[in-house]
Write a protein that holds these residues in place. Structure first.
Motif, PDB file in Angstrom:
ATOM      1  N   SER A 128       0.839  -1.199   0.000  1.00  0.00           N
ATOM      2  CA  SER A 128       0.000   0.000   0.000  1.00  0.00           C
ATOM      3  C   SER A 128       0.868   1.241   0.000  1.00  0.00           C
ATOM      4  N   THR A 129       0.354   2.268  -0.643  1.00  0.00           N
ATOM      5  CA  THR A 129       1.017   3.567  -0.705  1.00  0.00           C
ATOM      6  C   THR A 129       0.008   4.632  -0.334  1.00  0.00           C
ATOM      7  N   ASN A 130       0.351   5.461   0.649  1.00  0.00           N
ATOM      8  CA  ASN A 130      -0.524   6.541   1.085  1.00  0.00           C
ATOM      9  C   ASN A 130       0.232   7.856   0.978  1.00  0.00           C
ATOM     10  N   ILE A 131      -0.414   8.823   0.360  1.00  0.00           N
ATOM     11  CA  ILE A 131       0.162  10.156   0.223  1.00  0.00           C
ATOM     12  C   ILE A 131      -0.666  11.127   1.064  1.00  0.00           C
ATOM     13  N   LEU A 132      -0.009  11.840   1.943  1.00  0.00           N
ATOM     14  CA  LEU A 132      -0.671  12.809   2.803  1.00  0.00           C
ATOM     15  C   LEU A 132      -0.104  14.198   2.539  1.00  0.00           C
ATOM     16  N   ARG A 133      -0.983  15.118   2.234  1.00  0.00           N
ATOM     17  CA  ARG A 133      -0.570  16.509   2.033  1.00  0.00           C
ATOM     18  C   ARG A 133      -0.711  17.240   3.361  1.00  0.00           C
ATOM     19  N   ASN A 134       0.409  17.546   3.981  1.00  0.00           N
ATOM     20  CA  ASN A 134       0.377  18.100   5.332  1.00  0.00           C
ATOM     21  C   ASN A 134       1.185  19.374   5.493  1.00  0.00           C
ATOM     22  N   MET A 135       1.491  20.072   4.399  1.00  0.00           N
ATOM     23  CA  MET A 135       2.115  21.388   4.520  1.00  0.00           C
ATOM     24  C   MET A 135       1.153  22.329   5.248  1.00  0.00           C
ATOM     25  N   ASN A 136       1.692  23.112   6.185  1.00  0.00           N
ATOM     26  CA  ASN A 136       0.809  23.980   6.964  1.00  0.00           C
ATOM     27  C   ASN A 136       1.536  25.260   7.349  1.00  0.00           C
ATOM     28  N   PHE A 137       0.784  26.356   7.325  1.00  0.00           N
ATOM     29  CA  PHE A 137       1.244  27.648   7.825  1.00  0.00           C
ATOM     30  C   PHE A 137       0.183  28.173   8.781  1.00  0.00           C
ATOM     31  N   LYS A 138       0.627  28.796   9.874  1.00  0.00           N
ATOM     32  CA  LYS A 138      -0.342  29.252  10.868  1.00  0.00           C
ATOM     33  C   LYS A 138       0.160  30.510  11.556  1.00  0.00           C
ATOM     34  N   ILE A 139      -0.786  31.224  12.148  1.00  0.00           N
ATOM     35  CA  ILE A 139      -0.483  32.402  12.944  1.00  0.00           C
ATOM     36  C   ILE A 139      -1.133  32.222  14.307  1.00  0.00           C
ATOM     37  N   ASN A 140      -0.426  32.602  15.360  1.00  0.00           N
ATOM     38  CA  ASN A 140      -0.897  32.398  16.729  1.00  0.00           C
ATOM     39  C   ASN A 140      -0.967  33.733  17.463  1.00  0.00           C
ATOM     40  N   LEU A 141      -1.982  33.869  18.311  1.00  0.00           N
ATOM     41  CA  LEU A 141      -2.140  35.066  19.127  1.00  0.00           C
ATOM     42  C   LEU A 141      -2.630  34.654  20.508  1.00  0.00           C
ATOM     43  N   SER A 142      -2.002  35.187  21.552  1.00  0.00           N
ATOM     44  CA  SER A 142      -2.445  34.923  22.910  1.00  0.00           C
ATOM     45  C   SER A 142      -2.372  36.200  23.726  1.00  0.00           C
ATOM     46  N   TYR A 143      -3.276  36.310  24.710  1.00  0.00           N
ATOM     47  CA  TYR A 143      -3.294  37.493  25.576  1.00  0.00           C
ATOM     48  C   TYR A 143      -3.977  37.126  26.881  1.00  0.00           C
ATOM     49  N   ARG A 144      -3.576  37.766  27.958  1.00  0.00           N
ATOM     50  CA  ARG A 144      -4.191  37.529  29.263  1.00  0.00           C
ATOM     51  C   ARG A 144      -4.481  38.855  29.954  1.00  0.00           C
ATOM     52  N   PHE A 145      -5.549  38.855  30.736  1.00  0.00           N
ATOM     53  CA  PHE A 145      -6.006  40.032  31.451  1.00  0.00           C
ATOM     54  C   PHE A 145      -6.052  39.713  32.940  1.00  0.00           C
ATOM     55  N   GLY A 146      -6.039  40.747  33.746  1.00  0.00           N
ATOM     56  CA  GLY A 146      -6.241  40.564  35.172  1.00  0.00           C
ATOM     57  C   GLY A 146      -5.021  40.911  35.975  1.00  0.00           C
ATOM     58  N   LYS A 147      -5.281  41.360  37.206  1.00  0.00           N
ATOM     59  CA  LYS A 147      -4.202  41.660  38.135  1.00  0.00           C
ATOM     60  C   LYS A 147      -3.993  40.458  39.030  1.00  0.00           C
TER      61      LYS A 147
END
Length: 872
Positions: A797-816
């Protein structure tokens, strides 16, 4: 014997005394301190002795391998030092008369300085318990934590500090596990440990029905951004449930210990998927609440699959070639509500609920079957996997004035509803139009209910000895309702009628399992740096199984009991630390192996569970060695694993169809080693890597020469990572992983590699960050080739998976926020069944149903038992 650690301790103390470091070297936990141009201290001879115990201020646990330095008050120079043992005890002997400062330090803790006066040669000092607090603190309303190594080796486990790896951002738990030493994750997301998939996965030391029926899909419900550490335990002690022949994986999520009201969010968007998580916390001095939610979507995951299958039946050879375009999508969610209350100094209660869901679809478009060079059939396939689960936990812990003495009562209830269906639309192969001739579907709904009650008690009996004992009861009820249908026209949904698929009528399968366990464990540490822990656990299992629609077809499965011993020993020499361990484990079959429903998504390769399976047994032996060499930490291990009564797959031929089922007929032996290296080349650059090697010997011991199978060979994994602090809030990280061919009982599964690069920019106020990442960006596809060989079957068996990926991430926190210590909580851990079928490694992602999976297990009919493992 302790010169190496002593040198680190003294150098660390010098740096502390000069205000150059907040903490000293923490044994196994951090990088070696920088060299200082100072002469080696020489302690004046004396006969006094200084002893004490270093404990965590929040949970009274021993701070193992903390550095202790004795500094002359007059000169400010260190004169002696040592390292705390596994119970936190330290001893400094031959101390001369004088005035000293004793400095205790460990990475992640505030240093402790205690004045010590020795007035005469017999003036021994017993400092008693010294409590060390975390060095997390409020600084301009920003949480500051001590730096930790990416990989840590502790006495009984290997720890991967996921929060230090920015390449994880925007991913899920599957992405994190790929980077953990000794673990391997296939392209479907199924983890294995040292070549074996017989592992138990926990979340915060707790089992969950979220992990019960499909670990790979369940891991996608856990956001990588919320994972603090991943712990790999290869030699569990008697406190752990007997299940999990290869070991235990514990995923520890981030916990808030800050007073006040806080809120944070993390989001990621990419070519293949997007995610959003939000978490809120409120805490005052004695109680706190938390609420969190996470959602992830997976899309644009596609590929191609081809299988060439030759079968021998009654002297006739049949050759079938199947090709298909594959695609998949999924939605995953996880919501949590938690409450904890420190009633008083010695009593605390925690309660939590977790709700999870998943909705997964995979398609095989244009599945063409060419039989003996003639087009035979054309169909479109669809597999649906949906589930919803809820876990409820209530835990009570009572501590005592005596350090490390503790009693706890832990309870858990969980429920999982699962739907696991497949659909086939059979097309006219001779028509240019998409004309549906008929349709087949299989509906399989299931319910898995579980209740657990656990009691644990531990107490030191001397300063160097401790005993632990407890009991646990687990009750499980699993129900699988399955039926198959045929629509002769393929157009009108109301025309479906029940049929017997693969000669199996519709039915309802009930499987009830009750487990009663008890354990005893004894720990001894000596003044000469020996540490030993031995114990035993006994578990009694009672099973009832029946088919509700077949009178007289109830199964008779006798109850069984098993005693599993465990032994762990370690010794610290001047050249490093050695660990030796032995344990016996069992692996109960999970519902995926037991469920009698037939998975016939691919008509040429069907699978079915076996309700009569018994547990398999494993003996594990391991030797581990670790040491620091300047700025480099090295750890290596040799291991042997022997499984008897192993659950293996047997393949039979029906016409030109291959049927796979499971039986207790195998012997599996693994001989291997793993090595990990972590180097801090500067205060800006860290690189590390490692490799895992296993020589597998597999046999099924079937007398019939047509069914007999054996295989052996070397399989390996390699990983490398790097972290560079560019400055001004910028950082970059690189990760790469490669897995070579995997050895299966009746063939091999092809290898594959992945890599990622990410950059992150922290905001000036340190409350958030933004980053970008790229994965497998040099090619647009990955090709995996697998092979199965028996006297009756040959499949490539031969399986081809296209898994190229580009992403952008953003995180933020609030509070004292401001820091407040909190007690560590206990948790229930059930780790007592085999999850999923198949051999050591399941099939690659995007394989056509039943094509190219190698030794792939039968499709579970839902339900399953919750995974888990671990002490509490």
């Amino acid at each position: 014997m302790k010169k190496l650690f002593l040198l680190f301790s003294l150098l660390g103390a010098c740096q502390i005394s000069n205000a150059q470091m907040p903490t000293g070297l923490g044994g196994f936990s951090g990088a070696a301190p920088k060299k200082e141009a100072v002469a080696a201290p020489v302690a004046p001879k004396g006969s006094a002795k200084i002893v004490g115990y270093l404990l965590d201020s929040t949970d009274s646990k021993a701070v193992e391998f903390a550095s202790v330095a004795l500094i002359n008050k007059t000169t400010g120079r260190p004169v002696d030092g040592t390292v705390a043992d596994q119970v936190g005890k330290f001893t400094i002997t031959k101390v001369a008369v004088g005035s000293y400062k004793l400095v205790a330090s460990f990475l992640g803790y505030n240093s402790i300085t205690i004045p010590v006066e020795i007035t005469n040669k017999n003036d021994d000092k017993d400092l008693g318990v010294i409590r060390m607090g975390s060095n997390t603190q409020m600084l301009a309303e920003v949480t500051v934590e001590g730096q930790r190594a990416l990989i840590e080796e502790k006495v009984d486990r290997t720890v991967y500090n996921a929060e230090k790896d920015q390449t994880n951002r925007g991913g899920d738990a599957t992405d994190v596990l790929k980077k953990v030493p000794m673990l391997s994750v296939d392209l479907d997301g199924n983890p294995s440990l040292r070549g074996s998939s017989n592992i138990k996965v926990l979340i915060n030391n707790k089992p969950s029905t979220i992990l019960a029926s499909n670990i790979a899909d369940a891991l996608k419900q856990i956001p990588a951004d919320m994972i603090k550490t991943v712990e790999v335990i290869t030699s569990p002690s008697a406190r752990y449930d007997a299940e999990g022949s290869a070991g235990i994986i514990n995923i520890v999520t981030k916990k808030n210990t800050l007073q006040g009201l806080t809120f944070s969010f993390d989001t990621s968007a990419g070519v293949r998927g997007s995610s959003l998580s939000m978490n809120g916390n409120f805490r005052n001095k004695t109680w706190g609440m938390s609420l969190g939610g996470y959602g992830r979507s997976q899309y644009n995951v596609n590929g191609q699959s081809e299988s060439i299958q030759t079968t021998l039946n009654n002297g006739f050879l049949t050759r079938n070639v199947q090709t298909s375009d594959t695609r998949s999508s999924g939605l995953f969610g996880n919501y949590q509500l938690g409450f904890d209350w420190d009633i008083n100094k010695f009593n605390s209660i925690t309660a939590s609920s977790r709700i999870g869901f998943r909705n997964g679809n995979s398609w095989g478009d244009g599945l063409r079957q060419v039989r003996n060079d003639k087009l035979f059939s054309l169909r479109n396939t669809n597999s649906l996997d949906e589930s919803a689960n809820i876990d409820l936990n209530v835990d009570y812990t009572h501590t005592f004035a005596k350090p490390q003495k503790e009693f706890s009562i832990l309870a858990m209830m969980s429920n999982n509803n699962r739907t696991n269906d497949f659909f086939n639309d059979i097309m006219n192969p001779n028509s240019s139009m998409s004309q549906i001739m008929n349709s087949i579907k299989n509906i399989n709904g299931s319910v898995n209910k579980e209740a657990t009650l656990q009691l644990d008690y531990q107490t030191p009996i001397t300063k160097l000895q401790m005993i632990e004992f407890g009991a646990k009861i687990i009750g499980r009820q699993v129900n699988s309702d399955y039926a198959s249908f045929l629509n002769p026209t393929g157009n009108n949904p109301s025309n479906y009628t029940k049929v017997n698929l693969a000669n199996l009528p519709s039915n309802v399968f009930d499987y009830n399992q009750n487990i009663l366990g008890t354990y005893f464990s004894y720990t001894l540490s000596t003044k000469s740096k020996w540490s030993m822990k031995l114990g035993g656990r006994y578990e009694y299992t009672d099973i009832e199984a029946s088919f509700l629609k077949k009178e007289g077809q109830n199964l008779t499965i006798p109850p069984y009991g098993v005693l599993v011993p465990s032994f762990n020993m370690s010794k610290t020499f001047k050249s490093g630390t050695w660990r030796f361990s032995f344990n016996r484990r069992i692996q109960r079959p999970g519902i995926q192996n037991l469920n009698p429903n037939v998975n016939a998504t691919n008509p040429l390769s069907i699978s079915q569970g076996n309700p009569n399976l018994s547990p398999e047994y494993a003996n594990n032996y391991e030797i581990n060695y670790s040491k620091f060499v300047k700025q480099t930490y090295i750890s290596t291990a040799l291991f042997v694993r022997n499984n008897t009564g192993a659950i293996n797959q047997i393949r039979t031929v029906i016409g030109d169809t291959v049927k796979t089922t499971s039986m207790n007929i195998g012997v599996e032996n693994a001989y291997g080693m793993n090595i990990n290296i972590n180097m801090n080349l500067s205060n800006k650059l860290m690189i590390g890597g490692g490799g895992d090697f296993s020589y597998m010997v597999l046999k099924n011991n079937v007398a019939d020469p047509l069914m007999n199978a054996s295989n052996q060979g070397l399989q390996s994994n390699f990983r490398i990572f790097g972290n560079y602090n560019i400055g001004n809030g910028w950082g970059a990280q690189l990760f790469s992983f490669y897995r070579a061919n995997q050895i299966l009982l009746q063939g091999t599964q092809g290898g594959f590699g992945i890599y990622s690069l990410s950059m992150k920019k922290d905001f000036k106020n340190k409350r958030g960050s933004i980053g970008i990442g790229a994965e497998n960006f040099l090619t647009n596809g990955m090709t995996i080739r697998s092979e199965t060989k028996t006297p009756l079957i040959t499949q490539q068996s031969t399986n081809i998976l296209r898994n190229m990926n580009f992403k952008i991430n953003l995180s933020y926190r609030f509070g004292k926020m401001s820091f407040t210590p909190t007690k560590k909580k206990k948790s229930v851990n059930n780790d007592d069944q085999k999850d999923g079928g198949g051999d050591a490694t399941p099939a690659p992602a995007q394989s056509m149903p039943g094509m190219g999976g190698g030794d792939r297990g039968s499709r579970g009919g839902g339900g399953g038992y919750s995974g888990g493992g671990g002490p509490r």
